[in-house]
Design a protein around this motif. Structure first.
Motif, short mmCIF file in Angstrom:
data_model
loop_
_atom_site.label_atom_id
_atom_site.label_comp_id
_atom_site.label_asym_id
_atom_site.label_seq_id
_atom_site.Cartn_x
_atom_site.Cartn_y
_atom_site.Cartn_z
N UNK A 74 0.83 -1.24 0.03
CA UNK A 74 0.01 -0.07 0.09
C UNK A 74 0.81 1.09 0.03
N UNK A 75 0.33 2.37 -0.49
CA UNK A 75 1.17 3.64 -0.61
C UNK A 75 0.15 4.74 -0.05
N UNK A 76 0.68 5.72 0.37
CA UNK A 76 -0.01 6.88 0.78
C UNK A 76 -0.89 7.52 -0.20
N UNK A 77 -1.86 7.72 -0.22
CA UNK A 77 -2.54 8.65 -1.10
C UNK A 77 -2.37 10.09 -0.91
N UNK A 78 -2.86 10.89 -1.93
CA UNK A 78 -2.82 12.32 -1.88
C UNK A 78 -4.11 12.95 -0.45
N UNK A 79 -4.80 12.13 -0.52
CA UNK A 79 -5.90 12.51 0.45
C UNK A 79 -5.84 12.30 2.05
N UNK A 80 -5.96 13.15 2.58
CA UNK A 80 -5.86 12.79 4.06
C UNK A 80 -6.83 12.02 4.58
N UNK A 81 -6.48 11.17 5.31
CA UNK A 81 -7.23 9.89 5.98
C UNK A 81 -8.61 10.51 6.49
N UNK A 82 -8.48 11.73 7.03
CA UNK A 82 -9.59 12.30 7.72
C UNK A 82 -10.82 12.87 6.96
N UNK A 83 -10.16 12.91 5.70
CA UNK A 83 -11.11 13.43 4.34
C UNK A 83 -11.91 12.39 3.78
N UNK A 84 -11.52 11.33 4.14
CA UNK A 84 -12.47 10.05 3.63
C UNK A 84 -13.50 9.83 4.38
N UNK A 85 -14.67 9.38 3.69
CA UNK A 85 -15.97 9.19 4.43
C UNK A 85 -15.79 7.91 5.13
N UNK A 86 -15.77 7.94 6.56
CA UNK A 86 -15.82 6.84 7.38
C UNK A 86 -16.72 5.77 7.00
N UNK A 87 -17.94 6.30 6.52
CA UNK A 87 -18.92 5.38 6.17
C UNK A 87 -18.55 4.41 5.00
N UNK A 88 -17.86 5.17 4.06
CA UNK A 88 -17.44 4.50 2.96
C UNK A 88 -16.53 3.47 3.13
N UNK A 89 -15.44 3.69 3.99
CA UNK A 89 -14.44 2.87 4.23
C UNK A 89 -15.02 1.87 5.33
N UNK A 90 -15.91 1.90 5.96
CA UNK A 90 -16.73 0.83 6.59
C UNK A 90 -17.33 -0.20 5.63
N UNK A 91 -18.17 0.53 4.52
CA UNK A 91 -18.74 -0.19 3.56
C UNK A 91 -17.78 -1.02 2.97
N UNK A 92 -16.59 -0.50 2.59
CA UNK A 92 -15.34 -1.20 1.96
C UNK A 92 -15.08 -2.59 2.75
N UNK A 93 -14.78 -1.92 4.00
CA UNK A 93 -14.46 -3.28 4.89
C UNK A 93 -15.42 -4.43 4.85
N UNK A 94 -16.66 -4.09 5.10
CA UNK A 94 -17.96 -5.05 5.12
C UNK A 94 -18.00 -5.68 4.01
N UNK A 95 -17.77 -4.89 2.64
CA UNK A 95 -17.75 -5.77 1.49
C UNK A 95 -16.80 -6.63 1.19
N UNK A 96 -15.63 -6.36 1.48
CA UNK A 96 -14.37 -7.29 1.28
C UNK A 96 -14.67 -8.36 2.26
N UNK A 97 -14.97 -8.44 3.30
CA UNK A 97 -15.22 -9.20 4.55
C UNK A 97 -16.39 -10.28 4.04
N UNK A 98 -17.48 -9.90 3.41
CA UNK A 98 -18.62 -10.49 2.89
C UNK A 98 -18.10 -11.57 1.69
N UNK A 99 -17.09 -10.79 0.93
CA UNK A 99 -16.71 -11.49 -0.30
C UNK A 99 -15.46 -12.66 0.14
#
Length: 122
Positions: A74-99
């Motif tokens: 993994x590499x650091x993106x240009x976006x700060x982590x605080x600018x990411x939508x936490x809901x989007x990240x949790x949804x990504x985590x849930x989708x990956x877990x379900x898959x």
């Protein structure tokens, strides 16, 4: 189940695991001022899985994909982590877990059928 199919499942499960880890790290870093979100480029490996599903990738290509997955950092993106939508990240985590869980269940059923074919009983 042939070896190349197992390699495809291993590659797919590895991608889902890495997706969940990245999303988890981004959620954890969201509260740290100045921390960058982490990302990785999955396009090549996803393309390889699609090619395998279409019959256009060899088992050697899947072996190369597994090596590429283990080397994927993994590499650091240009976006700060605080600018990411936490809901989007949790949804990504849930989708990956379900898959990941679905792939595990498919493998379990496949091996159960193989055991039944070999032993003649369940």
């Amino acid at each position: 189940m042939e070896a190349s199919t197992l390699d495809a499942v291993r590659l797919s499960m590895g991608l889902q695991q890495l997706r969940a880890e990245l999303a988890s790290n981004n959620v954890a870093r969201a509260g740290t001022p100045g921390a960058r979100a982490q990302t990785a480029d999955f396009a090549q490996l996803e393309g390889l899985l699609k090619a395998y599903g279409s019959g256009n990738a060899s088992s050697a290509a899947l072996s190369d994909g597994l090596r590429a997955l283990s080397a994927l950092k993994p590499h650091d993106a240009t976006v700060e982590a605080s600018a990411l939508g936490l809901d989007t990240q949790v949804a990504e985590m849930s989708a990956a877990s379900m898959n990941y869980q679905t792939l595990g269940e498919v493998l379990s059923r496949q091996f159960g059928l193989m055991r039944l074919a070999v032993t003649g009983r369940s």
